[in-house]
Design a protein around this motif. Structure first.
Motif, PDB file in Angstrom:
ATOM      1  N   ALA A  26      10.640  18.458 -38.614  1.00 20.32           N
ATOM      2  CA  ALA A  26      10.885  18.195 -40.038  1.00 20.32           C
ATOM      3  C   ALA A  26      12.314  18.569 -40.422  1.00 20.32           C
ATOM      4  O   ALA A  26      12.995  17.824 -41.151  1.00 20.32           O
ATOM      5  CB  ALA A  26       9.883  18.975 -40.891  1.00 20.32           C
ATOM      6  N   ILE A  27      12.777  19.704 -39.922  1.00 14.25           N
ATOM      7  CA  ILE A  27      14.132  20.157 -40.243  1.00 14.25           C
ATOM      8  C   ILE A  27      15.176  19.213 -39.644  1.00 14.25           C
ATOM      9  O   ILE A  27      16.170  18.867 -40.292  1.00 14.25           O
ATOM     10  CB  ILE A  27      14.350  21.595 -39.740  1.00 14.25           C
ATOM     11  N   LEU A  83      18.313  15.215 -46.363  1.00 15.86           N
ATOM     12  CA  LEU A  83      17.298  15.487 -47.379  1.00 15.86           C
ATOM     13  C   LEU A  83      17.457  16.903 -47.911  1.00 15.86           C
ATOM     14  O   LEU A  83      17.741  17.830 -47.154  1.00 15.86           O
ATOM     15  CB  LEU A  83      15.892  15.298 -46.782  1.00 15.86           C
ATOM     16  N   GLU A  84      17.248  17.065 -49.220  1.00 14.46           N
ATOM     17  CA  GLU A  84      17.433  18.363 -49.870  1.00 14.46           C
ATOM     18  C   GLU A  84      16.216  18.718 -50.710  1.00 14.46           C
ATOM     19  O   GLU A  84      15.447  17.832 -51.111  1.00 14.46           O
ATOM     20  CB  GLU A  84      18.681  18.324 -50.764  1.00 14.46           C
ATOM     21  N   THR A 107      15.375  29.611 -39.665  1.00 15.62           N
ATOM     22  CA  THR A 107      14.388  28.538 -39.586  1.00 15.62           C
ATOM     23  C   THR A 107      13.102  28.934 -40.298  1.00 15.62           C
ATOM     24  O   THR A 107      12.546  29.999 -40.035  1.00 15.62           O
ATOM     25  CB  THR A 107      14.072  28.212 -38.109  1.00 15.62           C
ATOM     26  N   PRO A 108      12.593  28.088 -41.206  1.00 16.62           N
ATOM     27  CA  PRO A 108      11.333  28.407 -41.886  1.00 16.62           C
ATOM     28  C   PRO A 108      10.165  28.491 -40.908  1.00 16.62           C
ATOM     29  O   PRO A 108      10.177  27.835 -39.859  1.00 16.62           O
ATOM     30  CB  PRO A 108      11.154  27.215 -42.837  1.00 16.62           C
ATOM     31  N   ASN A 109       9.166  29.303 -41.232  1.00 15.07           N
ATOM     32  CA  ASN A 109       7.956  29.382 -40.430  1.00 15.07           C
ATOM     33  C   ASN A 109       6.917  28.408 -40.956  1.00 15.07           C
ATOM     34  O   ASN A 109       6.928  28.025 -42.127  1.00 15.07           O
ATOM     35  CB  ASN A 109       7.390  30.807 -40.457  1.00 15.07           C
ATOM     36  N   VAL A 163       4.244  17.592 -43.689  1.00 14.67           N
ATOM     37  CA  VAL A 163       4.969  18.763 -43.182  1.00 14.67           C
ATOM     38  C   VAL A 163       6.405  18.753 -43.695  1.00 14.67           C
ATOM     39  O   VAL A 163       6.932  19.781 -44.133  1.00 14.67           O
ATOM     40  CB  VAL A 163       4.934  18.806 -41.642  1.00 14.67           C
ATOM     41  N   ARG A 164       7.064  17.588 -43.663  1.00 12.92           N
ATOM     42  CA  ARG A 164       8.444  17.506 -44.167  1.00 12.92           C
ATOM     43  C   ARG A 164       8.506  17.939 -45.624  1.00 12.92           C
ATOM     44  O   ARG A 164       9.421  18.662 -46.029  1.00 12.92           O
ATOM     45  CB  ARG A 164       8.972  16.073 -44.014  1.00 12.92           C
TER      46      ARG A 164
END
Length: 360
Positions: free
Chosen positions: A81-82, A90-91, A2-4, A112-113
């Motif tokens: 967002a994820i 979404l990519e 998961t991104p920070n 944020v997305r």
């Protein structure tokens, strides 16, 4: 992994240009110093997002109570967002429009997305009639119903639109049916970091859905009032009990019936104002609400309140008589008019205060 929240995706673009974490700070300062009012709001949010704190402060809309300042964990916003990205496929490199004000959570989350998912975001003024490149292909966009009403004929190049902030009216749904894009009504609130469920509306791309479906990592249950309970540990630390009465189909899907605090008990019959208002829409052009008024015989009688109508109350009542599917309990017993509804700062109707101002 998961991104920070302190990372900006290397595919992220804002108005056609790449920015990393530090460069985005410079953009934020530039917006604040030299930008239009909507850009100043965006700059202020970006400064808050890019600082060392792990939370931001957001004001709730106030549509169902007094507006309040709450703290949202930045990582919860990343998780939201994820989940949205996963739900809609979404990519990195996908294109999106941000036409929502950055003062509120929906506008903040579009930014944020884009930063987290690596979207190429066109940030435009959040007006009632947003101006974007009508010829350009976009993968994703979020609008309020008023914006969609004014730009619907320009949406054929947008693959997916999510609609939130207020109810999608029946006349707008009828217009959507003739369009090629995918349209989704959202359910959520500031406390849940925007939407936790979506319902596809009928268009040429889909027959539409009756029930709202949960985004990933969200489940639902009900309390003893039949009100929705949201279980989303990635977004909120504890289960969130709402005042929304639902027909729960499964732990990931529900139909919205109405708010518990709006239910009218008329002669022992429970009436949901939101459902009645939906049925009345074809007969009334102006904004309106239905409410319960004290009555010696029924306990509460159903009344209609219309904002600044062009027609007389008798004309409105006559049109209501011809609405199909309206039961005798759902026909307003009296029609009131008022010059102006009581609103929140962002234009949502404050139902309780409006009813109090009209009925006393």
């Amino acid at each position: 992994m998961t991104p920070n929240y302190d990372k900006v995706h290397n595919r992220f673009k804002l108005n056609g240009l790449h920015y990393d974490h530090e460069a985005l700070k410079e953009v934020a300062y530039s917006f604040i110093k030299e930008g239009a009012p909507y850009e100043k709001a965006t700059g202020n949010f970006l400064i808050d997002w890019l600082n060392d704190k792990d939370f931001i402060e957001v004001k709730t809309s106030g549509s169902t109570g007094i507006p309040k300042l709450i703290k949202l964990k930045k990582q919860a916003m990343v998780n939201s967002a994820i989940a949205t990205g996963d739900f809609f496929g979404l990519e990195p490199g996908n294109t999106a429009i941000d036409c929502l004000p950055s003062h509120y959570i929906a506008g903040k989350m579009m930014l944020v997305r884009a930063m987290i998912l690596g979207l190429e975001l066109d940030h435009v003024e959040p007006s009632a009639h947003p101006m974007f490149d009508y010829e350009k292909h976009y993968n994703f966009c979020a609008m309020i119903p008023l914006q969609l009403k004014h730009t619907l004929k320009y949406t054929n190049n947008i693959e997916t639109l999510i609609i939130g902030g207020s109810k999608v009216t029946r006349p707008l749904i009828e217009r959507i049916k003739t369009c090629n894009s995918k349209f989704f009504e959202t359910y959520g609130m500031t406390e849940t970091v925007t939407h936790v469920a979506v319902r596809q509306l009928p268009s040429k791309a889909s027959k539409g859905e009756k029930y709202f479906s949960a985004i990933p990592n969200v489940t639902f249950s009900q309390d003893e009032r039949q009100c929705l309970v949201i279980n989303a540990s990635n977004l909120v630390e504890e289960s969130l009990v709402t005042n929304d009465i639902v027909d729960l189909k499964s732990e990931t899907s529900f139909q919205l019936l109405g708010r518990f605090d709006n239910v009218i008990n008329s002669g022992g019959v429970k009436l949901f104002p939101e459902q009645i208002e939906d049925k009345l829409q074809p007969a009334i052009d102006e904004r309106f609400i239905v409410a319960g008024e004290e009555d010696e015989t029924l306990g509460e009688r159903l009344v209609l309140i219309v904002e600044n109508p062009r027609d007389s109350a008798d004309s409105i009542a006559n049109r209501i008589r011809f609405i199909k599917g309206l039961t005798k309990f759902e026909v307003p017993k009296h029609i009131y008019t008022t010059d102006k509804f009581v609103e929140t700062v962002n234009g949502k109707i404050q139902r309780a205060k409006t009813i109090e101002s009209v009925l006393g």
